[in-house]
Design a protein around this motif. Sequence first.
Motif, PDB file in Angstrom:
ATOM      1  N   ASP A   3    -102.013  26.247 -26.227  1.00 26.53           N
ATOM      2  CA  ASP A   3    -101.718  27.102 -27.423  1.00 26.53           C
ATOM      3  C   ASP A   3    -100.258  27.353 -27.809  1.00 26.53           C
ATOM      4  OD1 ASP A   3    -100.034  29.012 -29.544  1.00 26.53           O
ATOM      5  OD2 ASP A   3    -100.893  31.049 -28.540  1.00 26.53           O
ATOM      6  N   ALA A   4     -99.427  25.666 -28.547  1.00 25.76           N
ATOM      7  CA  ALA A   4     -98.277  25.737 -28.673  1.00 25.76           C
ATOM      8  C   ALA A   4     -97.565  26.870 -29.991  1.00 25.76           C
ATOM      9  CB  ALA A   4     -98.718  23.988 -29.312  1.00 25.76           C
ATOM     10  N   GLN A  20    -104.979  20.052 -25.800  1.00 23.99           N
ATOM     11  CA  GLN A  20    -105.187  20.507 -26.890  1.00 23.99           C
ATOM     12  C   GLN A  20    -105.988  21.917 -26.491  1.00 23.99           C
ATOM     13  OE1 GLN A  20    -106.634  17.672 -29.389  1.00 23.99           O
ATOM     14  NE2 GLN A  20    -105.282  18.255 -30.187  1.00 23.99           N
ATOM     15  N   LEU A  67    -102.054  27.079 -32.523  1.00 24.44           N
ATOM     16  CA  LEU A  67    -101.592  26.385 -32.712  1.00 24.44           C
ATOM     17  C   LEU A  67    -102.303  25.559 -31.510  1.00 24.44           C
ATOM     18  CD1 LEU A  67    -100.170  26.619 -35.885  1.00 24.44           C
ATOM     19  CD2 LEU A  67    -102.314  26.362 -35.801  1.00 24.44           C
ATOM     20  N   THR A 112     -93.320  25.223 -24.495  1.00 23.89           N
ATOM     21  CA  THR A 112     -93.251  25.590 -25.679  1.00 23.89           C
ATOM     22  C   THR A 112     -94.548  25.827 -26.214  1.00 23.89           C
ATOM     23  OG1 THR A 112     -93.839  22.538 -25.795  1.00 23.89           O
ATOM     24  CG2 THR A 112     -91.108  23.832 -26.807  1.00 23.89           C
ATOM     25  N   THR A 113     -95.437  25.690 -24.913  1.00 19.94           N
ATOM     26  CA  THR A 113     -97.296  26.232 -24.822  1.00 19.94           C
ATOM     27  C   THR A 113     -97.325  27.017 -23.875  1.00 19.94           C
ATOM     28  OG1 THR A 113     -98.070  24.881 -22.641  1.00 19.94           O
ATOM     29  CG2 THR A 113     -97.750  23.250 -25.256  1.00 19.94           C
ATOM     30  N   VAL A 170    -101.502  21.545 -29.510  1.00 23.98           N
ATOM     31  CA  VAL A 170    -100.289  20.204 -29.668  1.00 23.98           C
ATOM     32  C   VAL A 170    -100.794  19.601 -30.699  1.00 23.98           C
ATOM     33  CG1 VAL A 170     -99.623  19.339 -28.217  1.00 23.98           C
ATOM     34  CG2 VAL A 170     -99.476  20.944 -27.568  1.00 23.98           C
ATOM     35  N   ASN A 220     -92.446  21.476 -33.494  1.00 28.56           N
ATOM     36  CA  ASN A 220     -94.064  20.499 -33.113  1.00 28.56           C
ATOM     37  C   ASN A 220     -94.845  20.881 -33.553  1.00 28.56           C
ATOM     38  OD1 ASN A 220     -91.942  17.563 -33.006  1.00 28.56           O
ATOM     39  ND2 ASN A 220     -91.854  18.721 -31.324  1.00 28.56           N
ATOM     40  N   THR A 221     -95.130  22.304 -33.943  1.00 27.35           N
ATOM     41  CA  THR A 221     -96.772  22.162 -34.660  1.00 27.35           C
ATOM     42  C   THR A 221     -97.472  21.898 -36.092  1.00 27.35           C
ATOM     43  OG1 THR A 221     -96.013  24.590 -35.041  1.00 27.35           O
ATOM     44  CG2 THR A 221     -97.144  24.246 -33.016  1.00 27.35           C
TER      45      THR A 221
END
Length: 241
Positions: free
Chosen positions: A81-82, A78, A86, A62-63, A88, A24-25
């Motif tokens: 870090d995703a 935001q 990067l 995921t982060t 989200v 999802n990045t």
Amino acid sequence: METEGGDCMFIVGHRGARAVHPENTVSALKEGMRCADFVEIDIRLTRDHIPVILHDATLDRTTDGSGPVGGRTLWEVQMLDAGDGLPVPTLRDVCDLCLSSCGIVAEIKEPGSEGVICSILREYDPDPFWIVSFHSESIREAKRLLPCVKTGLICSTDCADPFASVHAAGADAILPRTDTVTQEFTTEAHRQGLSVVIWTVNSPEAYRRAAAWDADGWVTDDPCSLRAWAKMFTDRQWIRI
């Protein structure tokens, strides 16, 4: 775009291309766009009701953050870090990135979020979209808000009467888990006017089964691997030639 039991098939990059880049990045989405007809994204709302692209209800997996997605503002999400450094992405980020060259399969994760999601999607051409969900009420509401959008009900092992559930939701497709599918299943779905989009096919053996079952859409973690296999081993027509 013929996808209901016809001769055309399409590839969906699961969470972009999660086998290759963090799911999802933007990097996963760009990889998915290289070979998929659609990229699939998971949508949740921040505390300030902004749709962001995260699969889980919490940030932990995921982060580098923790706690519920809905407990953070967009700014706070935001800052995390995703993967690969990067952030989200938001739903609007993804639409702006992808829609010039690829469709989007948008999964609604949270009933009640349909209004804000559909208000953003309404700004774009509905043709490259599918809206899917495990939640029948989300499909019904999305169809009410965006009547022209294609919709699909995701089914796992808990779908006791899958076709009845899909029709009750007003969906155009059923999205069954691959280990629940048979040739009889896809034949009956097509007889009832439904597309079949199976998830998740990630090996040559899974590709062969999907081809034998006449699945319309194939969801995969590695769309370029599936695209390369398809060019060699199937003569059915794909949307992207």
